[in-house]
Design an enzyme around this catalytic site. Structure first.
Site, PDB file in Angstrom:
ATOM      1  N   LYS A   1      43.769  50.128  28.744  1.00 53.50           N
ATOM      2  CA  LYS A   1      43.031  49.819  29.990  1.00 53.50           C
ATOM      3  C   LYS A   1      41.844  50.766  30.064  1.00 53.50           C
ATOM      4  CE  LYS A   1      44.619  50.836  34.321  1.00 53.50           C
ATOM      5  NZ  LYS A   1      43.639  51.836  34.776  1.00 53.50           N
TER       6      LYS A   1
ATOM      7  N   GLU B   1      38.176  51.655  32.568  1.00 52.15           N
ATOM      8  CA  GLU B   1      37.579  51.481  33.895  1.00 52.15           C
ATOM      9  C   GLU B   1      36.094  51.167  33.799  1.00 52.15           C
ATOM     10  OE1 GLU B   1      38.314  54.981  36.260  1.00 52.15           O
ATOM     11  OE2 GLU B   1      40.478  54.878  35.948  1.00 52.15           O
TER      12      GLU B   1
ATOM     13  N   GLU C   1      41.462  47.832  42.320  1.00 52.99           N
ATOM     14  CA  GLU C   1      42.015  48.966  43.076  1.00 52.99           C
ATOM     15  C   GLU C   1      41.226  49.215  44.360  1.00 52.99           C
ATOM     16  OE1 GLU C   1      42.923  52.511  40.849  1.00 52.99           O
ATOM     17  OE2 GLU C   1      43.301  53.668  42.671  1.00 52.99           O
TER      18      GLU C   1
END
Ligand code: KIV
Length: 263
Positions: free
Chosen positions: A112, A114, A181
């Protein structure tokens, strides 16, 4: 074990996806036994386990260490592992090299990273060489200083447009799922409807295709937790009570009794 295709299929079938962020053997084992769809070895390890203020100091070697432990605890669960700050942003070559190292050494299935548009070409390169990538937009903790703190993102129209565009660009670049998020529920719903790949929300309301929480948060290991965290257990309180009891029993000569001693 699930694959990235199962997550895409889950979205098509409107089946919710569960993901737990955790960092070690025993908690991963419990997640697997509980039937959680996916484990994330999050770089939140820097804050939750190392007690740091941010995720920024976490290193590649630390992520690999935790990834190996999680894999041992949950050998049959799909595991995504975070690439730490500056292990992928510098160049596509560095990103592929580091992602490859993480997957080779840990046995995890996907990484993952960002960010949005600015990392799209990096995602593309990683996906092209066969590395499954999960995206992460909205509040991206590795950019905490640039964002001015841990704040809900997407409050203004301009921010909303950017987050939607970033999510679309990431999808086009080849990510198989995206973490949303700390964004308003309405925005998360809109992104979830626009995208063909699943969205996994944390502090993003109930309309995302899946939900992720940090193991230690949801089990109440810390005194305080953010608004979006449901505390499924008051783990911290229970553990503290047990430790107090041990302390008292040893001091009073109650433990170990004959029951706990060898003849
Ligand atoms: O690091 C982490 O645990 C995460 C989740 C909170 C999504 O990125």
């Amino acid at each position: 074990m699930k694959t990235i295709l199962d997550f895409i299929e889950a979205k098509e079938k409107k089946e919710k996806i569960t993901m737990i962020s955790t960092y070690d053997y025993w908690s991963a084992m419990l997640c697997e036994q509980a039937g959680v769809d996916c484990i994330l070895v999050g770089d939140s390890v820097g804050m939750v386990i190392q007690g740091r203020e941010t995720t920024l100091p976490v290193t590649l070697d630390e992520m690999i260490y935790h990834g190996k432990a999680v894999k041992r605890g949950a050998p049959d669960t799909f595991i995504v592992i975070d690439m730490p700050f500056l292990s992928y942003q510098v160049s596509k070559e560095k990103a592929v090299e580091n992602a490859g190292k993480i997957l080779k050494e840990t046995g995890c299935q996907a990484v993952k990273i960002e960010g949005g548009e600015e990392i799209a070409s990096i995602v593309e390169r990683m996906v092209n060489v066969g590395i499954p990538v999960m995206g992460h937009v909205g509040l991206t903790p590795q950019s905490v200083h640039a964002l001015g703190g841990y704040k809900v993102q997407g409050r203004t129209e301009e921010q909303q447009k950017k987050i939607i565009k970033d999510a679309q660009i990431l999808q086009n670049a080849g990510v198989f799922a995206i973490v949303l998020e700390a964004v308003p529920s309405k925005l998360a719903k809109e992104i979830t409807e626009i995208l063909e790949i699943p969205t996994i929300g944390i502090g993003a309301g109930r309309e995302t295709d899946g939900q992720v929480l940090v193991f230690h948060d949801m089990l109440g290991f810390f005194e305080k937790s953010p608004k979006f965290v449901k505390r499924y257990l008051e783990g911290g309180k229970l553990i503290k009570e047990a430790l107090e009891q041990f302390n008292e029993e040893v001091k009073k000569g109650i433990y170990p009794s004959d029951e706990y001693s060898y003849e």
